[in-house]
Design a protein around this motif. Structure first.
Motif, PDB file in Angstrom:
ATOM      1  N   ALA A  88      55.899  31.628  68.345  1.00 36.28           N
ATOM      2  CA  ALA A  88      55.594  30.217  68.115  1.00 36.28           C
ATOM      3  C   ALA A  88      55.943  29.807  66.698  1.00 36.28           C
ATOM      4  N   TRP A  89      55.530  30.609  65.715  1.00 37.85           N
ATOM      5  CA  TRP A  89      55.848  30.200  64.348  1.00 37.85           C
ATOM      6  C   TRP A  89      57.306  30.432  63.985  1.00 37.85           C
ATOM      7  N   HIS A  90      58.000  31.331  64.735  1.00 33.81           N
ATOM      8  CA  HIS A  90      59.448  31.448  64.520  1.00 33.81           C
ATOM      9  C   HIS A  90      60.148  30.170  64.964  1.00 33.81           C
ATOM     10  N   SER A  91      59.695  29.609  66.068  1.00 33.07           N
ATOM     11  CA  SER A  91      60.266  28.346  66.528  1.00 33.07           C
ATOM     12  C   SER A  91      60.005  27.239  65.517  1.00 33.07           C
ATOM     13  N   ARG A  92      58.805  27.228  64.977  1.00 30.27           N
ATOM     14  CA  ARG A  92      58.466  26.224  63.966  1.00 30.27           C
ATOM     15  C   ARG A  92      59.329  26.388  62.723  1.00 30.27           C
ATOM     16  N   ALA A  93      59.565  27.646  62.303  1.00 32.64           N
ATOM     17  CA  ALA A  93      60.401  27.893  61.130  1.00 32.64           C
ATOM     18  C   ALA A  93      61.831  27.426  61.370  1.00 32.64           C
ATOM     19  N   ALA A  94      62.330  27.652  62.601  1.00 30.32           N
ATOM     20  CA  ALA A  94      63.697  27.237  62.923  1.00 30.32           C
ATOM     21  C   ALA A  94      63.845  25.721  62.896  1.00 30.32           C
ATOM     22  N   ILE A  95      62.785  25.019  63.266  1.00 28.76           N
ATOM     23  CA  ILE A  95      62.834  23.554  63.316  1.00 28.76           C
ATOM     24  C   ILE A  95      62.690  22.942  61.928  1.00 28.76           C
ATOM     25  N   THR A  96      61.697  23.425  61.157  1.00 29.21           N
ATOM     26  CA  THR A  96      61.400  22.805  59.867  1.00 29.21           C
ATOM     27  C   THR A  96      62.271  23.321  58.726  1.00 29.21           C
ATOM     28  N   GLY A  97      62.570  24.637  58.748  1.00 32.97           N
ATOM     29  CA  GLY A  97      63.334  25.231  57.658  1.00 32.97           C
ATOM     30  C   GLY A  97      62.548  25.374  56.372  1.00 32.97           C
ATOM     31  N   HIS A  98      61.215  25.213  56.448  1.00 36.25           N
ATOM     32  CA  HIS A  98      60.369  25.302  55.258  1.00 36.25           C
ATOM     33  C   HIS A  98      59.276  26.350  55.467  1.00 36.25           C
ATOM     34  N   SER A  99      58.722  26.848  54.364  1.00 35.39           N
ATOM     35  CA  SER A  99      57.630  27.828  54.422  1.00 35.39           C
ATOM     36  C   SER A  99      56.329  27.141  54.821  1.00 35.39           C
ATOM     37  N   PHE A 100      55.470  27.876  55.517  1.00 36.87           N
ATOM     38  CA  PHE A 100      54.184  27.325  55.942  1.00 36.87           C
ATOM     39  C   PHE A 100      53.206  28.466  56.186  1.00 36.87           C
ATOM     40  N   VAL A 101      51.921  28.130  56.270  1.00 32.39           N
ATOM     41  CA  VAL A 101      50.851  29.099  56.502  1.00 32.39           C
ATOM     42  C   VAL A 101      50.261  28.856  57.886  1.00 32.39           C
ATOM     43  N   VAL A 102      50.002  29.940  58.621  1.00 29.66           N
ATOM     44  CA  VAL A 102      49.384  29.866  59.945  1.00 29.66           C
ATOM     45  C   VAL A 102      48.003  30.502  59.873  1.00 29.66           C
ATOM     46  N   ASP A 103      46.980  29.754  60.265  1.00 33.08           N
ATOM     47  CA  ASP A 103      45.618  30.279  60.379  1.00 33.08           C
ATOM     48  C   ASP A 103      45.517  30.959  61.746  1.00 33.08           C
ATOM     49  N   LEU A 104      45.448  32.281  61.740  1.00 34.79           N
ATOM     50  CA  LEU A 104      45.480  33.031  62.996  1.00 34.79           C
ATOM     51  C   LEU A 104      44.232  32.815  63.845  1.00 34.79           C
ATOM     52  N   GLU A 105      43.154  32.325  63.258  1.00 39.68           N
ATOM     53  CA  GLU A 105      41.940  32.082  64.024  1.00 39.68           C
ATOM     54  C   GLU A 105      41.981  30.739  64.756  1.00 39.68           C
ATOM     55  N   THR A 106      42.691  29.773  64.205  1.00 40.11           N
ATOM     56  CA  THR A 106      42.677  28.428  64.788  1.00 40.11           C
ATOM     57  C   THR A 106      44.023  27.967  65.324  1.00 40.11           C
ATOM     58  N   GLU A 107      45.119  28.518  64.786  1.00 38.85           N
ATOM     59  CA  GLU A 107      46.444  28.019  65.168  1.00 38.85           C
ATOM     60  C   GLU A 107      47.225  29.010  66.002  1.00 38.85           C
ATOM     61  N   SER A 108      46.613  30.094  66.411  1.00 42.80           N
ATOM     62  CA  SER A 108      47.336  31.122  67.151  1.00 42.80           C
ATOM     63  C   SER A 108      46.916  31.142  68.611  1.00 42.80           C
ATOM     64  N   GLU A 109      47.803  31.632  69.479  1.00 37.35           N
ATOM     65  CA  GLU A 109      47.487  31.801  70.893  1.00 37.35           C
ATOM     66  C   GLU A 109      46.522  32.973  71.058  1.00 37.35           C
ATOM     67  N   ARG A 110      46.064  33.158  72.296  1.00 35.78           N
ATOM     68  CA  ARG A 110      45.052  34.189  72.574  1.00 35.78           C
ATOM     69  C   ARG A 110      45.543  35.579  72.156  1.00 35.78           C
ATOM     70  N   SER A 111      46.813  35.905  72.499  1.00 40.92           N
ATOM     71  CA  SER A 111      47.336  37.234  72.143  1.00 40.92           C
ATOM     72  C   SER A 111      47.402  37.400  70.635  1.00 40.92           C
ATOM     73  N   GLY A 112      47.726  36.307  69.932  1.00 42.33           N
ATOM     74  CA  GLY A 112      47.781  36.365  68.480  1.00 42.33           C
ATOM     75  C   GLY A 112      46.412  36.561  67.874  1.00 42.33           C
ATOM     76  N   LYS A 113      45.414  35.894  68.431  1.00 43.80           N
ATOM     77  CA  LYS A 113      44.049  36.046  67.927  1.00 43.80           C
ATOM     78  C   LYS A 113      43.559  37.471  68.135  1.00 43.80           C
ATOM     79  N   CYS A 114      43.863  38.035  69.315  1.00 43.77           N
ATOM     80  CA  CYS A 114      43.437  39.418  69.592  1.00 43.77           C
ATOM     81  C   CYS A 114      44.100  40.405  68.640  1.00 43.77           C
ATOM     82  N   ALA A 115      45.412  40.214  68.423  1.00 40.52           N
ATOM     83  CA  ALA A 115      46.130  41.112  67.516  1.00 40.52           C
ATOM     84  C   ALA A 115      45.611  40.963  66.098  1.00 40.52           C
ATOM     85  N   ALA A 116      45.352  39.727  65.680  1.00 41.37           N
ATOM     86  CA  ALA A 116      44.827  39.485  64.336  1.00 41.37           C
ATOM     87  C   ALA A 116      43.466  40.128  64.168  1.00 41.37           C
TER      88      ALA A 116
END
Length: 400
Positions: A88-116
């Protein structure tokens, strides 16, 4: 992160870019960036991904797990879950072309939250790697805390990631050049081997038969006119000289003993023959055994020593030379030493391509083909050519 930290990090990022550019491969360059930033901030670990396609033939995926005592103990399945969540954030990076921060507790999918949760992570900072304004990959930095990065810090990291795009392009170009150089060297070695065999098996044999026929004619030389006897004697001398030169040329192109007996005997025989031909006494310091090496590497070692002795004879009036070969923790070390009577004094260890002769550049290319290092040391007393080839587990046997 305050402005003082951002200013210090800006200076640090410039140093990182320089170090990354000096790394020998794309993987090592990316790993250097991850290590430096993770240890500086500090962050738990980092990852760099570069997609296959426009530049690379295969995807590159590099991880750095930082200074944590758990650095190498992460479960592969957990890391793979995090990899799946990163789409998901790779897609976002490809679209925006800018650096950003992802909060894994609130902005991540279920699999991402579990891995985090399994890895004890809270957030990830994503910096897209750009090349000619197109996203070709991303740098990812994972933290156990919520990353609070200001716009200036994100801009600095974006600028570094953009530089990495050009560094990756440069490293890929250098790798392609090395592969092409290696192909050319292999083709040259095969051609040298073929020519040496042709000279030995055909041309030299024809000259040998000619010498025998001239010997038969010489038995009747008494019946010839004086000028004819002189011409016959000259022909015999020229034929014998041609035979010696053919044998020397065939051996210099590719010594048959290298294939038949192995590297060490071939070096000893070559050193003895070189001493007789040049008048320069060649000492050898060679081990009794050495690790089994690929034929291409043995050929490279032989030709480097061969070229080193030729240069010593050509550029100095040294009465002696010494060749050495040893196996050390750093790798296979070879050296050619002579009295420094004609070689310019050098203060830099590394020989630069373009600043030396054709023979030195040829040696440099051969050494770089196997990831080795070539250095020329010189003072008022002696000149030493030194080459180190890194050793990998090529085989289980030993050389002769």
């Amino acid at each position: 992160m305050d402005r003082r930290f951002d200013a210090a990090f800006a200076r640090f990022s410039n140093a990182i870019a320089v170090g990354a550019a000096e790394a020998p491969t794309i993987e090592e360059s990316l790993r250097f960036v991850l290590q430096q930033i993770c240890d500086y901030v500090p962050w738990a670990f980092g990852r760099a991904r570069v997609a296959a396609g426009r530049i690379l033939n295969k995807e590159i995926d590099v991880w750095h797990f930082g200074l944590s005592p758990r650095s190498e103990s992460h479960d592969e399945s957990t890391v793979s879950k995090l990899t799946a969540a990163s789409r998901a954030w790779h897609s976002r990076a490809a679209i925006t072309g800018h650096s950003f921060v992802v909060d894994l507790e609130t902005e991540s999918e279920r699999s991402g939250k579990c891995a985090a949760y399994d890895l004890g992570l809270r957030s990830v900072l994503v910096a897209p790697i750009l090349l000619h304004r197109q996203v070709i990959g991303a740098l990812e930095f994972f933290s156990r805390k919520l990353i609070r990065a200001g716009e200036l810090f994100l801009e600095i990291l974006s600028d570094l990631a953009a530089k990495m795009g050009y560094i990756i392009e440069l490293k890929d170009t250098e790798a392609n050049a090395r592969r092409l150089s290696a192909k050319l060297l292999r083709a040259q070695d095969e051609e040298r081997r073929r020519l040496a065999k042709e000279l030995h098996d055909t041309t030299a044999q024809n000259v040998a038969m000619m010498i025998m026929d001239l010997g038969v004619i010489n038995q009747s030389a008494g019946a010839l006119a004086p000028n004819a006897r002189t011409a016959l004697s000259d022909c015999v001398s020229l034929a014998q000289q041609s035979m010696r030169e053919l044998r020397t040329l065939s051996y210099q192109l590719h010594p048959p003993m290298l294939d038949e007996l192995g590297l060490l005997p071939a070096l000893r025989i070559y050193a003895e023959g070189f001493s007789k031909r040049s008048g320069m006494q060649v000492q050898t310091e060679l081990p009794n055994t050495y690790p089994q090496l690929p034929r291409e590497l043995e050929t490279a070692v032989f030709h480097v020593i061969q070229e080193g002795l030729t240069n010593a004879q050509r550029h100095s009036a040294s009465p002696w030379a010494k060749i050495g070969l040893s196996v050390e923790p750093a790798g296979l070390r070879i050296s050619v030493e002579n009295v420094a009577t004609g070689t310019p004094r050098l203060k830099n260890d590394a020989v630069k391509l373009g600043s030396s002769g054709v023979g030195m550049r040829s040696m440099q290319e051969r050494v770089e083909q196997f990831g080795g290092h070539l250095a020329l040391h010189s003072d008022q007393n002696r000149t030493v050519l030194e080459v180190v080839f890194p050793l990998r587990p090529f085989g289980n046997g030993t050389g002769n």
